[in-house]
Scaffold this motif. Structure first.
Motif, PDB file in Angstrom:
ATOM      1  N   THR A 167     -59.323  16.853 -19.410  1.00 47.91           N
ATOM      2  CA  THR A 167     -58.354  15.909 -19.969  1.00 47.91           C
ATOM      3  C   THR A 167     -57.042  16.059 -19.226  1.00 47.91           C
ATOM      4  O   THR A 167     -56.713  17.136 -18.708  1.00 47.91           O
ATOM      5  CB  THR A 167     -58.119  16.168 -21.473  1.00 47.91           C
ATOM      6  N   ASP A 168     -56.256  14.966 -19.172  1.00 48.85           N
ATOM      7  CA  ASP A 168     -54.936  15.035 -18.523  1.00 48.85           C
ATOM      8  C   ASP A 168     -53.829  14.564 -19.453  1.00 48.85           C
ATOM      9  O   ASP A 168     -52.752  14.192 -19.003  1.00 48.85           O
ATOM     10  CB  ASP A 168     -54.941  14.201 -17.243  1.00 48.85           C
ATOM     11  N   GLY A 169     -54.124  14.557 -20.745  1.00 45.35           N
ATOM     12  CA  GLY A 169     -53.140  14.125 -21.732  1.00 45.35           C
ATOM     13  C   GLY A 169     -53.402  12.743 -22.254  1.00 45.35           C
ATOM     14  O   GLY A 169     -53.222  12.484 -23.451  1.00 45.35           O
ATOM     15  N   ASN A 170     -53.819  11.833 -21.393  1.00 46.75           N
ATOM     16  CA  ASN A 170     -54.088  10.459 -21.822  1.00 46.75           C
ATOM     17  C   ASN A 170     -55.546  10.060 -21.686  1.00 46.75           C
ATOM     18  O   ASN A 170     -55.976   9.080 -22.299  1.00 46.75           O
ATOM     19  CB  ASN A 170     -53.235   9.470 -21.007  1.00 46.75           C
ATOM     20  N   THR A 171     -56.269  10.788 -20.857  1.00 45.10           N
ATOM     21  CA  THR A 171     -57.663  10.423 -20.641  1.00 45.10           C
ATOM     22  C   THR A 171     -58.570  11.645 -20.718  1.00 45.10           C
ATOM     23  O   THR A 171     -58.154  12.781 -20.489  1.00 45.10           O
ATOM     24  CB  THR A 171     -57.868   9.753 -19.264  1.00 45.10           C
ATOM     25  N   LEU A 172     -59.804  11.367 -21.037  1.00 46.04           N
ATOM     26  CA  LEU A 172     -60.884  12.345 -20.998  1.00 46.04           C
ATOM     27  C   LEU A 172     -61.866  11.868 -19.942  1.00 46.04           C
ATOM     28  O   LEU A 172     -62.246  10.696 -19.930  1.00 46.04           O
ATOM     29  CB  LEU A 172     -61.581  12.426 -22.362  1.00 46.04           C
ATOM     30  N   SER A 173     -62.255  12.751 -19.047  1.00 47.19           N
ATOM     31  CA  SER A 173     -63.203  12.343 -18.007  1.00 47.19           C
ATOM     32  C   SER A 173     -64.312  13.375 -17.877  1.00 47.19           C
ATOM     33  O   SER A 173     -64.118  14.555 -18.141  1.00 47.19           O
ATOM     34  CB  SER A 173     -62.487  12.163 -16.667  1.00 47.19           C
ATOM     35  N   PHE A 174     -65.465  12.895 -17.509  1.00 47.02           N
ATOM     36  CA  PHE A 174     -66.606  13.780 -17.259  1.00 47.02           C
ATOM     37  C   PHE A 174     -67.626  13.030 -16.408  1.00 47.02           C
ATOM     38  O   PHE A 174     -67.579  11.806 -16.292  1.00 47.02           O
ATOM     39  CB  PHE A 174     -67.247  14.251 -18.573  1.00 47.02           C
ATOM     40  N   ALA A 175     -68.533  13.784 -15.811  1.00 43.62           N
ATOM     41  CA  ALA A 175     -69.571  13.202 -14.972  1.00 43.62           C
ATOM     42  C   ALA A 175     -70.922  13.349 -15.656  1.00 43.62           C
ATOM     43  O   ALA A 175     -71.191  14.366 -16.311  1.00 43.62           O
ATOM     44  CB  ALA A 175     -69.601  13.886 -13.606  1.00 43.62           C
ATOM     45  N   TYR A 176     -71.762  12.336 -15.502  1.00 39.56           N
ATOM     46  CA  TYR A 176     -73.130  12.423 -15.996  1.00 39.56           C
ATOM     47  C   TYR A 176     -74.007  13.146 -14.973  1.00 39.56           C
ATOM     48  O   TYR A 176     -73.706  13.165 -13.774  1.00 39.56           O
ATOM     49  CB  TYR A 176     -73.703  11.026 -16.235  1.00 39.56           C
ATOM     50  N   LYS A 177     -75.073  13.731 -15.432  1.00 39.07           N
ATOM     51  CA  LYS A 177     -76.007  14.417 -14.528  1.00 39.07           C
ATOM     52  C   LYS A 177     -76.523  13.464 -13.458  1.00 39.07           C
ATOM     53  O   LYS A 177     -76.595  13.816 -12.280  1.00 39.07           O
ATOM     54  CB  LYS A 177     -77.166  15.004 -15.337  1.00 39.07           C
ATOM     55  N   ASP A 178     -76.881  12.252 -13.853  1.00 45.09           N
ATOM     56  CA  ASP A 178     -77.355  11.235 -12.913  1.00 45.09           C
ATOM     57  C   ASP A 178     -77.314   9.878 -13.608  1.00 45.09           C
ATOM     58  O   ASP A 178     -76.921   9.767 -14.777  1.00 45.09           O
ATOM     59  CB  ASP A 178     -78.768  11.554 -12.386  1.00 45.09           C
ATOM     60  N   GLU A 179     -77.740   8.843 -12.896  1.00 44.71           N
ATOM     61  CA  GLU A 179     -77.669   7.482 -13.432  1.00 44.71           C
ATOM     62  C   GLU A 179     -78.550   7.302 -14.650  1.00 44.71           C
ATOM     63  O   GLU A 179     -78.181   6.593 -15.604  1.00 44.71           O
ATOM     64  CB  GLU A 179     -78.054   6.484 -12.336  1.00 44.71           C
ATOM     65  N   GLN A 180     -79.712   7.911 -14.675  1.00 44.06           N
ATOM     66  CA  GLN A 180     -80.601   7.727 -15.828  1.00 44.06           C
ATOM     67  C   GLN A 180     -80.014   8.363 -17.084  1.00 44.06           C
ATOM     68  O   GLN A 180     -80.128   7.787 -18.176  1.00 44.06           O
ATOM     69  CB  GLN A 180     -81.990   8.299 -15.527  1.00 44.06           C
ATOM     70  N   ILE A 181     -79.375   9.508 -16.941  1.00 43.80           N
ATOM     71  CA  ILE A 181     -78.719  10.129 -18.097  1.00 43.80           C
ATOM     72  C   ILE A 181     -77.562   9.253 -18.565  1.00 43.80           C
ATOM     73  O   ILE A 181     -77.326   9.085 -19.768  1.00 43.80           O
ATOM     74  CB  ILE A 181     -78.226  11.548 -17.745  1.00 43.80           C
ATOM     75  N   ARG A 182     -76.826   8.664 -17.617  1.00 45.64           N
ATOM     76  CA  ARG A 182     -75.744   7.753 -18.006  1.00 45.64           C
ATOM     77  C   ARG A 182     -76.291   6.590 -18.823  1.00 45.64           C
ATOM     78  O   ARG A 182     -75.723   6.217 -19.854  1.00 45.64           O
ATOM     79  CB  ARG A 182     -75.033   7.221 -16.755  1.00 45.64           C
ATOM     80  N   GLN A 183     -77.418   6.018 -18.370  1.00 52.29           N
ATOM     81  CA  GLN A 183     -78.028   4.910 -19.100  1.00 52.29           C
ATOM     82  C   GLN A 183     -78.387   5.319 -20.524  1.00 52.29           C
ATOM     83  O   GLN A 183     -78.318   4.516 -21.453  1.00 52.29           O
ATOM     84  CB  GLN A 183     -79.282   4.417 -18.360  1.00 52.29           C
ATOM     85  N   CYS A 184     -78.774   6.567 -20.719  1.00 54.33           N
ATOM     86  CA  CYS A 184     -79.158   7.051 -22.047  1.00 54.33           C
ATOM     87  C   CYS A 184     -77.958   7.275 -22.959  1.00 54.33           C
ATOM     88  O   CYS A 184     -78.080   7.163 -24.185  1.00 54.33           O
ATOM     89  CB  CYS A 184     -79.931   8.374 -21.929  1.00 54.33           C
ATOM     90  N   LEU A 185     -76.785   7.604 -22.357  1.00 54.89           N
ATOM     91  CA  LEU A 185     -75.650   8.034 -23.164  1.00 54.89           C
ATOM     92  C   LEU A 185     -74.571   6.969 -23.351  1.00 54.89           C
ATOM     93  O   LEU A 185     -73.669   7.163 -24.162  1.00 54.89           O
ATOM     94  CB  LEU A 185     -75.020   9.291 -22.542  1.00 54.89           C
ATOM     95  N   VAL A 186     -74.654   5.850 -22.640  1.00 53.42           N
ATOM     96  CA  VAL A 186     -73.615   4.827 -22.816  1.00 53.42           C
ATOM     97  C   VAL A 186     -73.885   3.952 -24.032  1.00 53.42           C
ATOM     98  O   VAL A 186     -73.015   3.194 -24.447  1.00 53.42           O
ATOM     99  CB  VAL A 186     -73.473   3.945 -21.554  1.00 53.42           C
ATOM    100  N   LYS A 187     -75.063   4.057 -24.608  1.00 51.76           N
ATOM    101  CA  LYS A 187     -75.399   3.293 -25.804  1.00 51.76           C
ATOM    102  C   LYS A 187     -76.053   4.241 -26.802  1.00 51.76           C
ATOM    103  O   LYS A 187     -77.043   4.899 -26.495  1.00 51.76           O
ATOM    104  CB  LYS A 187     -76.353   2.150 -25.445  1.00 51.76           C
ATOM    105  N   ALA A 188     -75.501   4.288 -28.018  1.00 52.01           N
ATOM    106  CA  ALA A 188     -75.896   5.314 -28.978  1.00 52.01           C
ATOM    107  C   ALA A 188     -77.379   5.272 -29.340  1.00 52.01           C
ATOM    108  O   ALA A 188     -78.013   6.303 -29.559  1.00 52.01           O
ATOM    109  CB  ALA A 188     -75.047   5.200 -30.246  1.00 52.01           C
ATOM    110  N   GLY A 189     -77.968   4.064 -29.402  1.00 54.55           N
ATOM    111  CA  GLY A 189     -79.341   3.952 -29.869  1.00 54.55           C
ATOM    112  C   GLY A 189     -80.407   4.192 -28.817  1.00 54.55           C
ATOM    113  O   GLY A 189     -81.598   4.249 -29.140  1.00 54.55           O
ATOM    114  N   THR A 190     -79.989   4.357 -27.554  1.00 58.01           N
ATOM    115  CA  THR A 190     -80.976   4.458 -26.483  1.00 58.01           C
ATOM    116  C   THR A 190     -81.834   5.702 -26.606  1.00 58.01           C
ATOM    117  O   THR A 190     -83.021   5.690 -26.251  1.00 58.01           O
ATOM    118  CB  THR A 190     -80.278   4.432 -25.109  1.00 58.01           C
ATOM    119  N   VAL A 191     -81.275   6.788 -27.119  1.00 55.36           N
ATOM    120  CA  VAL A 191     -82.035   8.037 -27.154  1.00 55.36           C
ATOM    121  C   VAL A 191     -83.291   7.909 -28.016  1.00 55.36           C
ATOM    122  O   VAL A 191     -84.355   8.453 -27.668  1.00 55.36           O
ATOM    123  CB  VAL A 191     -81.155   9.215 -27.621  1.00 55.36           C
TER     124      VAL A 191
END
Length: 411
Positions: free
Chosen positions: A245-269
């Motif tokens: 975090t830098d005070g105004n934002t929170l940032s992180f990286a996903y393991k890969d694109e498929q994990i990102r696809q799973c985590l950007v929408k709550a119901g995907t899991v």
């Protein structure tokens, strides 16, 4: 050998002969007005299957049993060997078939048989002890939708094509293990991250506005510490990394694109857990229980895939999962929290349109956030609409979850 198919409004019944007997020729018998649009669909199906079968169509008046019998008799006299598939067709057509069989059974080579769509078994209907059978018939999800006049649309914004490696399947199990401990908290936290995203996410990176994130969590009466705890758990198992975090934002990286696809929408899991389990379960002999399975299936209703510019002309729906067992489909809606009543109508409408007679309709849910009276009404509505409701799946251990997935084919 010539196979005769009685054209049926249920497209699955029209492919039985091609898949179970692979004849030299198929003659469809039915009303011309009904068969006209099916011609191009069936030709494409045979081409994509690599089946070289001559196809012709014979029109009938399905309300006149005598005229139907005349058409069938002419086919028997023209063809050297006839195999009549009795899976489709209406009552009068089958009566006419009985008349013709009695007339020609001693003088012409006629076979009559019927296929059980649910298990692929063929029944000898003329009791001569012989059947023509080249193997258990199967359809893919793509083929099912195309036979009904639609098309599955693929792409990151539509039907995402997963690479189900052993590592990724293990990651899905990890995400489900975390989610199932508190599905409601999982939904709130992932929805908060999505709503507070400050820009389009790259393949593996997320930047989230902390003020917006905190505001949404306050609306949901959820402390920021709960989100941090979830992110820490995801980081510890390697699904995300480099959180800061830098005070105004929170940032992180996903393991890969498929994990990102799973985590950007709550119901995907939950969708993914259904998908990988359906792909994993087997019959007693070790063969796959389901012959095909796809999740996040975006269906274009008319089968004409337009560019984004023209999408307003299209009717489309997304179904959380479609599973195939041979020729029979299961249309699944997965809900990891709130379920609106409209979801039942959408599931029912899409299943009736693209699954027709043999399809099962299932709603798989974790916690359905409804009051006692509303829940009683909701359960009754699913029953009245022929939808199988499976609740509380987050409480199931792995063997129980697999058993539940197998049972989806049951009535």
């Amino acid at each position: 050998m010539t196979a005769i198919e009685f054209y049926d409004r249920t497209p699955v019944e029209n492919v039985i002969s091609a898949l179970t007997t692979q004849p030299d020729k198929i003659v469809f018998v039915g009303e011309n007005s009904q068969m006209r649009n099916f011609n191009a669909i069936y030709a494409r199906f045979l081409q994509e299957r690599g089946l070289s079968i001559a196809v012709s169509y014979r029109g009938i008046n399905r309300h006149d049993v005598n005229s139907i019998a005349q058409v069938l008799a002419s086919i028997v006299e023209e063809e050297e060997e006839c195999l009549f598939d009795l899976t489709g067709g209406d009552d009068l057509t089958l009566v006419a078939m009985g008349i013709v069989y009695q007339r020609y059974k001693d003088t012409r080579r006629i076979q009559m048989q019927r296929c059980n769509v649910y298990n692929g078994r063929v029944t000898d209907c003329d009791n001569d002890g012989n059947t023509v059978y080249t193997g258990v018939p199967t359809l893919t999800v793509d083929e099912l939708i195309r036979l009904h006049g639609g098309a599955v649309r693929y792409g990151n914004d539509y039907t995402y094509q997963w690479n189900l490696t052993d590592e990724f399947v293990a990651d899905v199990d990890l995400m489900w293990t975390i989610c199932r401990e508190d599905p409601n908290l999982w939904n709130i936290c992932l929805t908060a991250l999505s709503k507070a995203s400050t820009r389009e996410e790259s393949d593996d990176f997320a930047v989230v506005s902390l003020p917006r994130l905190e505001g949404y969590l306050q609306e949901m009466s959820t402390p920021m510490e709960a989100l941090h705890t979830l992110l820490l758990r995801l980081e510890r198992v390697g699904l995300i990394r480099h959180g800061c975090t830098d005070g105004n934002t929170l940032s992180f990286a996903y393991k890969d694109e498929q994990i990102r696809q799973c985590l950007v929408k709550a119901g995907t899991v939950l969708e993914m857990k259904v998908l990988v389990t359906a792909r994993r379960v087997t019959e007693k002999d070790g063969t796959p229980f389901y012959t095909d399975a796809v999740n996040g299936v975006y269906i274009d209703w008319d089968g004409q895939l337009h560019d984004r510019y023209d999408e307003q002309k299209d009717t489309g729906n997304e179904i959380d999962a479609v599973l195939m067992k041979g020729l029979a489909p299961v249309f699944v809606s997965c809900k990891n929290g709130q379920v609106e009543d409209d979801e039942l109508y959408k599931l029912s409408a899409v299943t009736d349109r693209f699954g027709s007679l043999y399809a099962k309709k299932v709603l798989i849910a974790t916690q359905i956030n409804k009051g006692v009276d509303s829940m009683r009404y909701f359960r009754q509505r699913t029953k009245d609409m022929g939808i199988r409701l499976v609740e509380g799946v987050h409480l199931l251990e792995e063997p129980e979850f697999e058993a539940m997935i197998r049972r989806l084919m049951q009535s």
